[in-house]
Write an enzyme that holds these catalytic residues in place. Sequence first.
Site, short mmCIF file in Angstrom:
data_model
loop_
_atom_site.label_atom_id
_atom_site.label_comp_id
_atom_site.label_asym_id
_atom_site.label_seq_id
_atom_site.Cartn_x
_atom_site.Cartn_y
_atom_site.Cartn_z
N SER A 128 0.83 -1.21 0.00
CA SER A 128 0.00 0.00 0.00
C SER A 128 0.86 1.25 0.00
CB SER A 128 -0.90 0.00 1.25
OG SER A 128 -1.51 1.25 1.44
N TYR A 153 -2.47 -0.07 9.98
CA TYR A 153 -2.62 -0.68 8.65
C TYR A 153 -1.32 -0.55 7.87
CZ TYR A 153 -4.01 -1.20 3.77
OH TYR A 153 -4.08 -1.59 2.46
#
Length: 331
Positions: A128, A153
């Site tokens: 990501s 995350y």
Amino acid sequence: MRVLITGAAGFIGAALADALLARGDAVIGVDDCNAYYDPQLKADRISRIEVQGGDFTFQKVNFADMAALGAALDGESFDAIVHLGAQAGVRYSIENPAAYVQSNVVGHANMLEIARHREVRHMVYASSSSVYGGNDKLPFSVDDRADHPVSLYAATKRADEMMSESYAHLYHIPLTGLRFFTVYGPWGRPDMAMWIFTKKILAGEPIPVFNKGEMWRDFTYIDDIVAGVVAALDNPPADDGNVKAGGSSKPHALYNIGNNRSEKLTRVIELLGEACGREVQIDWQPMQKGDVQRTYADIEAIERDLGYAPRTTIDEGVPRFVDWYRGYTGE
């Protein structure tokens, strides 16, 4: 090829399955179809894949449960893995960190073990853009440091990259990590801004805009993302001593997949309003914890190595999403 896709009922996973089946590959899909967002949308994605036809099988299983995953894959053969399954969402990671450790860290380790013991020719996995944290240098390059994540995350995704580097070094498994930048388009996720904003605009409700609109994102259309994943899948990194993207001579490559444009969020909101044919009401909000002000992908490495070239601007992609959304929801 025969390809195992985790997160096959997800946004990117289902789109990738469509693309691989369309070119004649076989696909084994894995997803636990959890209730992080409406499971019906996940079921509808799987139904769409099945209607298309081709050699597709689907297993409803949690890849973070190694015993269950091993049982589900018993007797199945596959040449490559695309590991897209994960607990998504920056903001939810602040509320429920344990879910991210289990799915994103334990689950990723499980998939590395599957790749190792099955001796697959290549495993591509989802990272990501969030791994760059509050990086002030723009655009974000795979050569930049990524050791200051501002959300759990992001930390789990960076941990996945580091575990993969270790597996590539120890076991010489060809691995490619893809740092996705703000993916959007038809069949997208309800927890993402594009869906939330469209729903509220059509309902005549104000939309929450953080940091008083001073936000920029490298919005990347789903078709461009899938093209990049397929290019990566077809080109496993070689353990040949040549330095690959990300600075590694081991069979582990890291790439950004973005549109190579940093768009101001208010411009996207304008396009959504035009596509919806409605006036937009905005509820200005302060910056949210764990969020970053700007993302912008340097895609030089993936352009050079894989010939990746994004084609879809937000002026084209945003109306396509709204058209799909209205057709799917009937709103």
